[in-house]
Design a protein around this motif. Structure first.
Motif, PDB file in Angstrom:
ATOM      1  N   LEU A  78      19.227   9.817 -35.569  1.00  0.00           N
ATOM      2  CA  LEU A  78      20.203  10.823 -35.156  1.00  0.00           C
ATOM      3  C   LEU A  78      21.598  10.548 -35.707  1.00  0.00           C
ATOM      4  O   LEU A  78      22.471  11.425 -35.630  1.00  0.00           O
ATOM      5  CB  LEU A  78      20.259  10.886 -33.626  1.00  0.00           C
ATOM      6  CG  LEU A  78      18.982  11.359 -32.920  1.00  0.00           C
ATOM      7  CD1 LEU A  78      19.103  11.156 -31.418  1.00  0.00           C
ATOM      8  CD2 LEU A  78      18.700  12.817 -33.235  1.00  0.00           C
ATOM      9  N   GLY A  79      21.830   9.337 -36.186  1.00  0.00           N
ATOM     10  CA  GLY A  79      23.148   9.001 -36.696  1.00  0.00           C
ATOM     11  C   GLY A  79      24.177   8.780 -35.609  1.00  0.00           C
ATOM     12  O   GLY A  79      25.367   9.042 -35.798  1.00  0.00           O
ATOM     13  N   ILE A  80      23.733   8.278 -34.458  1.00  0.00           N
ATOM     14  CA  ILE A  80      24.640   8.005 -33.344  1.00  0.00           C
ATOM     15  C   ILE A  80      24.392   6.573 -32.867  1.00  0.00           C
ATOM     16  O   ILE A  80      23.486   5.890 -33.352  1.00  0.00           O
ATOM     17  CB  ILE A  80      24.436   8.995 -32.176  1.00  0.00           C
ATOM     18  CG1 ILE A  80      22.992   8.939 -31.654  1.00  0.00           C
ATOM     19  CG2 ILE A  80      24.783  10.416 -32.621  1.00  0.00           C
ATOM     20  CD1 ILE A  80      22.716   9.870 -30.480  1.00  0.00           C
ATOM     21  N   SER A  81      25.195   6.111 -31.937  1.00  0.00           N
ATOM     22  CA  SER A  81      25.051   4.746 -31.451  1.00  0.00           C
ATOM     23  C   SER A  81      23.872   4.635 -30.483  1.00  0.00           C
ATOM     24  O   SER A  81      23.418   5.624 -29.903  1.00  0.00           O
ATOM     25  CB  SER A  81      26.331   4.291 -30.756  1.00  0.00           C
ATOM     26  OG  SER A  81      26.503   5.003 -29.540  1.00  0.00           O
ATOM     27  N   GLU A  82      23.397   3.411 -30.297  1.00  0.00           N
ATOM     28  CA  GLU A  82      22.327   3.177 -29.324  1.00  0.00           C
ATOM     29  C   GLU A  82      22.791   3.523 -27.912  1.00  0.00           C
ATOM     30  O   GLU A  82      22.010   4.015 -27.091  1.00  0.00           O
ATOM     31  CB  GLU A  82      21.863   1.719 -29.398  1.00  0.00           C
ATOM     32  CG  GLU A  82      21.201   1.358 -30.712  1.00  0.00           C
ATOM     33  CD  GLU A  82      20.758  -0.091 -30.772  1.00  0.00           C
ATOM     34  OE1 GLU A  82      20.578  -0.696 -29.682  1.00  0.00           O
ATOM     35  OE2 GLU A  82      20.588  -0.619 -31.881  1.00  0.00           O
ATOM     36  N   SER A  83      24.063   3.270 -27.622  1.00  0.00           N
ATOM     37  CA  SER A  83      24.610   3.621 -26.311  1.00  0.00           C
ATOM     38  C   SER A  83      24.542   5.126 -26.079  1.00  0.00           C
ATOM     39  O   SER A  83      24.240   5.581 -24.974  1.00  0.00           O
ATOM     40  CB  SER A  83      26.058   3.132 -26.210  1.00  0.00           C
ATOM     41  OG  SER A  83      26.622   3.514 -24.974  1.00  0.00           O
ATOM     42  N   ALA A  84      24.807   5.915 -27.135  1.00  0.00           N
ATOM     43  CA  ALA A  84      24.743   7.372 -27.003  1.00  0.00           C
ATOM     44  C   ALA A  84      23.318   7.834 -26.754  1.00  0.00           C
ATOM     45  O   ALA A  84      23.086   8.795 -26.005  1.00  0.00           O
ATOM     46  CB  ALA A  84      25.301   8.025 -28.262  1.00  0.00           C
ATOM     47  N   VAL A  85      22.352   7.161 -27.375  1.00  0.00           N
ATOM     48  CA  VAL A  85      20.950   7.497 -27.134  1.00  0.00           C
ATOM     49  C   VAL A  85      20.594   7.235 -25.673  1.00  0.00           C
ATOM     50  O   VAL A  85      19.970   8.066 -25.004  1.00  0.00           O
ATOM     51  CB  VAL A  85      20.031   6.684 -28.067  1.00  0.00           C
ATOM     52  CG1 VAL A  85      18.564   6.884 -27.681  1.00  0.00           C
ATOM     53  CG2 VAL A  85      20.243   7.096 -29.519  1.00  0.00           C
ATOM     54  N   ARG A  86      21.016   6.084 -25.160  1.00  0.00           N
ATOM     55  CA  ARG A  86      20.719   5.773 -23.756  1.00  0.00           C
ATOM     56  C   ARG A  86      21.394   6.768 -22.819  1.00  0.00           C
ATOM     57  O   ARG A  86      20.820   7.169 -21.801  1.00  0.00           O
ATOM     58  CB  ARG A  86      21.176   4.347 -23.438  1.00  0.00           C
ATOM     59  CG  ARG A  86      20.370   3.271 -24.169  1.00  0.00           C
ATOM     60  CD  ARG A  86      20.724   1.886 -23.644  1.00  0.00           C
ATOM     61  NE  ARG A  86      20.022   0.849 -24.400  1.00  0.00           N
ATOM     62  CZ  ARG A  86      20.525   0.251 -25.470  1.00  0.00           C
ATOM     63  NH1 ARG A  86      21.747   0.566 -25.898  1.00  0.00           N
ATOM     64  NH2 ARG A  86      19.829  -0.672 -26.104  1.00  0.00           N
ATOM     65  N   GLN A  87      22.619   7.183 -23.156  1.00  0.00           N
ATOM     66  CA  GLN A  87      23.312   8.150 -22.312  1.00  0.00           C
ATOM     67  C   GLN A  87      22.560   9.475 -22.296  1.00  0.00           C
ATOM     68  O   GLN A  87      22.451  10.136 -21.252  1.00  0.00           O
ATOM     69  CB  GLN A  87      24.737   8.360 -22.833  1.00  0.00           C
ATOM     70  CG  GLN A  87      25.624   9.141 -21.881  1.00  0.00           C
ATOM     71  CD  GLN A  87      25.838   8.400 -20.575  1.00  0.00           C
ATOM     72  OE1 GLN A  87      26.100   7.214 -20.566  1.00  0.00           O
ATOM     73  NE2 GLN A  87      25.715   9.099 -19.467  1.00  0.00           N
ATOM     74  N   ALA A  88      22.008   9.875 -23.457  1.00  0.00           N
ATOM     75  CA  ALA A  88      21.221  11.106 -23.521  1.00  0.00           C
ATOM     76  C   ALA A  88      19.940  10.979 -22.700  1.00  0.00           C
ATOM     77  O   ALA A  88      19.488  11.947 -22.077  1.00  0.00           O
ATOM     78  CB  ALA A  88      20.888  11.440 -24.978  1.00  0.00           C
ATOM     79  N   ILE A  89      19.371   9.776 -22.665  1.00  0.00           N
ATOM     80  CA  ILE A  89      18.189   9.544 -21.825  1.00  0.00           C
ATOM     81  C   ILE A  89      18.562   9.678 -20.355  1.00  0.00           C
ATOM     82  O   ILE A  89      17.888  10.363 -19.579  1.00  0.00           O
ATOM     83  CB  ILE A  89      17.606   8.144 -22.104  1.00  0.00           C
ATOM     84  CG1 ILE A  89      17.022   8.070 -23.514  1.00  0.00           C
ATOM     85  CG2 ILE A  89      16.522   7.800 -21.073  1.00  0.00           C
ATOM     86  CD1 ILE A  89      16.607   6.665 -23.935  1.00  0.00           C
ATOM     87  N   TYR A  90      19.672   9.028 -19.954  1.00  0.00           N
ATOM     88  CA  TYR A  90      20.092   9.081 -18.549  1.00  0.00           C
ATOM     89  C   TYR A  90      20.384  10.512 -18.108  1.00  0.00           C
ATOM     90  O   TYR A  90      20.140  10.881 -16.953  1.00  0.00           O
ATOM     91  CB  TYR A  90      21.344   8.230 -18.335  1.00  0.00           C
ATOM     92  CG  TYR A  90      21.195   6.772 -18.704  1.00  0.00           C
ATOM     93  CD1 TYR A  90      19.961   6.137 -18.665  1.00  0.00           C
ATOM     94  CD2 TYR A  90      22.299   6.031 -19.115  1.00  0.00           C
ATOM     95  CE1 TYR A  90      19.821   4.810 -19.024  1.00  0.00           C
ATOM     96  CE2 TYR A  90      22.177   4.690 -19.472  1.00  0.00           C
ATOM     97  CZ  TYR A  90      20.934   4.089 -19.426  1.00  0.00           C
ATOM     98  OH  TYR A  90      20.813   2.781 -19.784  1.00  0.00           O
TER      99      TYR A  90
END
Length: 268
Positions: A112-124
């Motif tokens: 996605l070209g984003i940070s791992e933290s952003a991926v986790r936030q999208a999961i939450y």
């Protein structure tokens, strides 16, 4: 006695089994969630209505409000998860095998070209489907492939929101020791129900067309734009939230762009 419940995200929450009025109500919610004759709207009305003993019925006359303390109660998250399960298509069983979730967080971030933290936030926030196993999240590759991340700056101001204005939103905004959560909208008033220092819990009144949201923590900033929509959505960030009838139409997942987008946003 303890109750364990596995959320759609795959995360298991454990809490003391409720008794009395709350225990009876939670059983009603769980039963309604499994009953195909109960619609999503009916279950939402039950969870967010005056019969829910968790909600605060004294802060605002005629309304049941989910305060910050309510959101800290795991039983309330179970109730919200029941509503989310009602949104699943009939053939999407919660017991979907783990084999469906094959993408790791680092792989999703790279794709996605984003940070791992952003991926986790999208999961939450429920925007990316994932399953948790042994403390590690695995994502649905189809959910990752269809996830839209904005690569642009602020949305053009001539792109007016269409449709009816938005209804009242429950919100917890402000700043804490490690994060802040700010909103920008066309209505300057905010109906306060609870204040804890710089943290505010209350309601954004109806009549808005588009709202900009900026979440900032020590490591990142994230920007969202929302517009009115049917149903019930929740946007979480580091303990802050917006809840109500909306959908996310813009996401900026890099800190510099997120801050710039929020500054440039003109309420309308």
């Amino acid at each position: 006695m303890k109750t364990q419940y596995t959320l759609l995200s795959g995360e298991t929450v454990e809490f003391a089994t409720p008794t009395g009025e709350l225990g009876t109500f939670l059983c009603r919610v769980l039963t309604a969630a499994r009953d195909p004759s109960v619609s999503e709207a009916e279950l939402t009305d039950l969870v967010l209505g005056p019969e829910n003993p968790l909600l605060d019925r004294t802060s605002v006359a005629g309304r049941s409000v989910a305060t910050a303390d309510v959101y800290r109660d795991p039983a309330f998250h179970v109730m919200l998860d029941c509503v989310a399960r009602k949104r699943l298509p009939p053939d999407s069983a919660p017991a979907t095998p783990r084999a469906r979730y094959t993408v790791t967080v680092p792989e999703a971030a790279q794709q996605l070209g984003i940070s791992e933290s952003a991926v986790r936030q999208a999961i939450y926030a429920g925007r990316l489907r994932a399953s948790k196993e042994g403390g590690t999240y695995y994502l649905d590759p189809h959910s990752v492939a269809s996830y839209r991340v904005s690569k642009r700056g602020p949305r053009r101001q001539d792109q007016e929101a269409k449709g009816p204005p938005g209804g009242m939103l429950d919100a917890r905004i402000g700043s804490g020791p490690d994060a802040s959560f700010r909103v920008k909208h066309s209505r300057d008033d905010f109906e306060l129900t609870e204040k804890r220092g710089p943290e505010w819990t209350g309601m954004i009144p109806p009549g808005w067309r588009r709202i900009a949201v900026l979440g900032t923590s020590k490591d990142l900033s994230r920007y969202w734009e929302i517009e009115p929509a049917e149903g019930e959505s929740v946007l979480h960030f580091e303990g802050f939230y917006l809840r109500g009838g909306f959908r996310i139409v813009e996401t900026v997942s890099t800190t510099q762009r997120a801050v710039s987008a929020f500054k440039a946003f003109q309420p309308r």
